[in-house]
Enzyme design. Structure first.
Site, short mmCIF file in Angstrom:
data_model
loop_
_atom_site.label_atom_id
_atom_site.label_comp_id
_atom_site.label_asym_id
_atom_site.label_seq_id
_atom_site.Cartn_x
_atom_site.Cartn_y
_atom_site.Cartn_z
N ARG A 33 -9.40 -9.27 10.45
CA ARG A 33 -9.16 -7.83 10.68
C ARG A 33 -10.22 -7.27 11.63
O ARG A 33 -9.92 -6.50 12.54
CB ARG A 33 -9.20 -7.06 9.36
CG ARG A 33 -8.32 -7.62 8.26
CD ARG A 33 -6.87 -7.16 8.34
NE ARG A 33 -6.14 -7.58 7.17
CZ ARG A 33 -5.43 -8.72 7.06
NH1 ARG A 33 -5.31 -9.54 8.10
NH2 ARG A 33 -4.80 -9.02 5.94
N GLU A 177 0.81 -11.59 -8.99
CA GLU A 177 1.34 -11.48 -7.62
C GLU A 177 1.91 -12.79 -7.10
O GLU A 177 1.19 -13.62 -6.55
CB GLU A 177 0.22 -10.99 -6.67
CG GLU A 177 0.71 -10.85 -5.24
CD GLU A 177 -0.35 -10.33 -4.27
OE1 GLU A 177 -1.52 -10.15 -4.66
OE2 GLU A 177 -0.01 -10.11 -3.10
N LYS A 219 3.14 -7.59 -8.95
CA LYS A 219 2.96 -7.25 -7.53
C LYS A 219 3.81 -8.18 -6.68
O LYS A 219 3.37 -9.29 -6.31
CB LYS A 219 1.48 -7.36 -7.15
CG LYS A 219 1.19 -7.09 -5.68
CD LYS A 219 -0.27 -6.81 -5.42
CE LYS A 219 -0.55 -6.69 -3.93
NZ LYS A 219 -1.88 -6.18 -3.63
N GLY A 291 -2.37 -3.38 1.23
CA GLY A 291 -3.59 -3.64 1.98
C GLY A 291 -3.41 -3.10 3.39
O GLY A 291 -3.79 -1.97 3.72
P1 13P Z 1 -0.84 -6.46 2.14
O1 13P Z 1 -0.31 -5.13 1.67
O2 13P Z 1 -1.60 -6.38 3.44
O3 13P Z 1 0.20 -7.54 2.10
O4 13P Z 1 -1.97 -6.89 1.09
C1 13P Z 1 -1.72 -6.73 -0.23
C2 13P Z 1 -2.40 -7.78 -0.99
O5 13P Z 1 -3.27 -7.51 -1.77
C3 13P Z 1 -2.01 -9.18 -0.78
O6 13P Z 1 -2.57 -9.97 -1.78
#
Ligand code: 13P
Length: 336
Positions: A33, A177, A219, A291
């Site tokens: 990033r 997730e 998630k 994110g």
């Molecule tokens: P993104 O929203 O950039 O996909 O990141 C979320 C996240 O925590 C991925 O593990």
């Protein structure tokens, strides 16, 4: 931080108009990033960047919790407060990424399994002491030429459930997730099929390993076309297929589903979230744990310069506000 029941904390994280900020990029990921804005990946720059996000005025109107990387949970803000203390004083619940990343899965065709179970019980106790009240573990599932394999889906589901059970034992709310990656040429229907299979496997393991569904959040990815797919599904189709997929797989006792943005643009992620939340009532809250879709504008405005902090915070708050409206299904075309 005061004691709070895990089921109450889970509900607090998905309170109306609010969602989660995923600011838990590993040192390697935040480097990627920072490279886009030419900023050196030093501990101080990482601290300054995260502190800028966490201290933006009004942030707690939109952000219920922030997921941190290990380094950040142990860091001090520029005024000497610990980062978890700074967050709590802003009304934001500190969370922690506890997995150690996706590593090559033995005897597979390039697939990955997420590691980090060894010593996790001890690490969770430490994280609780440091102020973390919820956690994240991300499994990665790729769609590509006959993949994913059942082996990959089941191995990752098993690890996710082991992680979730250990979290609840430590009084920490697990965010589970299983991310089906957007990368690839696959259609939205392939994304649907793989996500449905993955979620069934995850909930099967959660059940077998006695995870309390009221005390966790899911998630997932949204059901979308692959990034390189020539035919991109619109919001109506994304919303309908995403909701249908959860109806088939996610028990009603799960309090909330918090989406990752997964490489969608900021605008696309909020437009889809908005449509999903306009689709009627469901047993679970449908919120965000973005994110990139919360940070991209802020990062590019910041450029690592002190004089840009105010403008970057304004850009961040703008995305937070629009995402919050989308979480309530109240975003209009003019506002996004
Ligand atoms: P993104 O929203 O950039 O996909 O990141 C979320 C996240 O925590 C991925 O593990």
């Amino acid at each position: 931080m005061t004691e709070i029941l895990m089921e109450d904390l889970a509900l607090q994280l998905v309170e109306r108009s609010k969602g989660i900020l995923a600011a838990d990029e590993s040192t390697g990921t935040i480097k990627k990033r920072f490279d886009t804005i030419g900023v050196e990946n030093t501990e101080e720059n990482r601290r300054d960047y995260r502190e800028m996000l966490f201290t933006a005025k009004g942030v707690s109107d939109y952000i219920s919790g922030a997921i941190l990387y290990d380094e950040t949970l142990r860091q001090q803000a520029s005024d000497g407060r610990s980062i978890p203390q700074l967050l709590e004083e802003q009304g934001i619940i500190p969370g922690i990424k506890v997995d150690m990343g996706a590593k090559p899965l033995a005897f597979s065709d390039g697939e990955k399994v997420t590691e980090g179970l060894d010593g996790l019980r001890e690490r969770l106790a430490d994280y609780y002491q440091l102020g973390a009240r919820f956690a994240k573990w991300r499994a990665v599932i790729e769609i590509n030429d006959g993949l994913p394999s059942t082996y990959c889906i089941e191995t990752n589901a098993h690890a996710l459930a082991r992680y979730a059970a250990l979290c609840q034992e430590a009084n920490i709310v697990p965010i589970v997730e299983p991310e089906v990656l957007m990368d690839g040429f696959h259609s939205i229907d392939e994304c649907y099929a793989v996500t449905e299979t993955a979620l069934k496997s995850v909930f099967d393991e959660l059940y077998k390993q006695r995870v309390v569904l009221e005390q966790m959040l899911l998630k997932p990815n949204m059901i979308v076309s692959g990034l390189q797919c020539p035919e991109q599904a619109e919001e109506d189709e994304v919303s309908a297929k995403t909701i249908y997929c959860f109806e088939q797989t996610v028990p009603a006792s799960v309090p909330g589903i918090v989406f990752l943005s997964g490489g969608q643009s900021e605008e696309q992620a909020t437009a889809n979230l908005n449509k999903i939340n306009q689709s009627g009532s469901h047993p679970w809250e449908l919120s965000y744990s973005f994110g990139r879709a919360l940070q991209t504008s802020a990062l590019s405005t910041w450029q690592g310069k002190k004089e840009n902090v105010d403008a970057a915070q304004a850009a961040f708050i703008k995305r937070c506000k629009l995402t919050s409206l989308a979480r309530d299904g109240e975003l209009s075309e003019e506002t996004n």
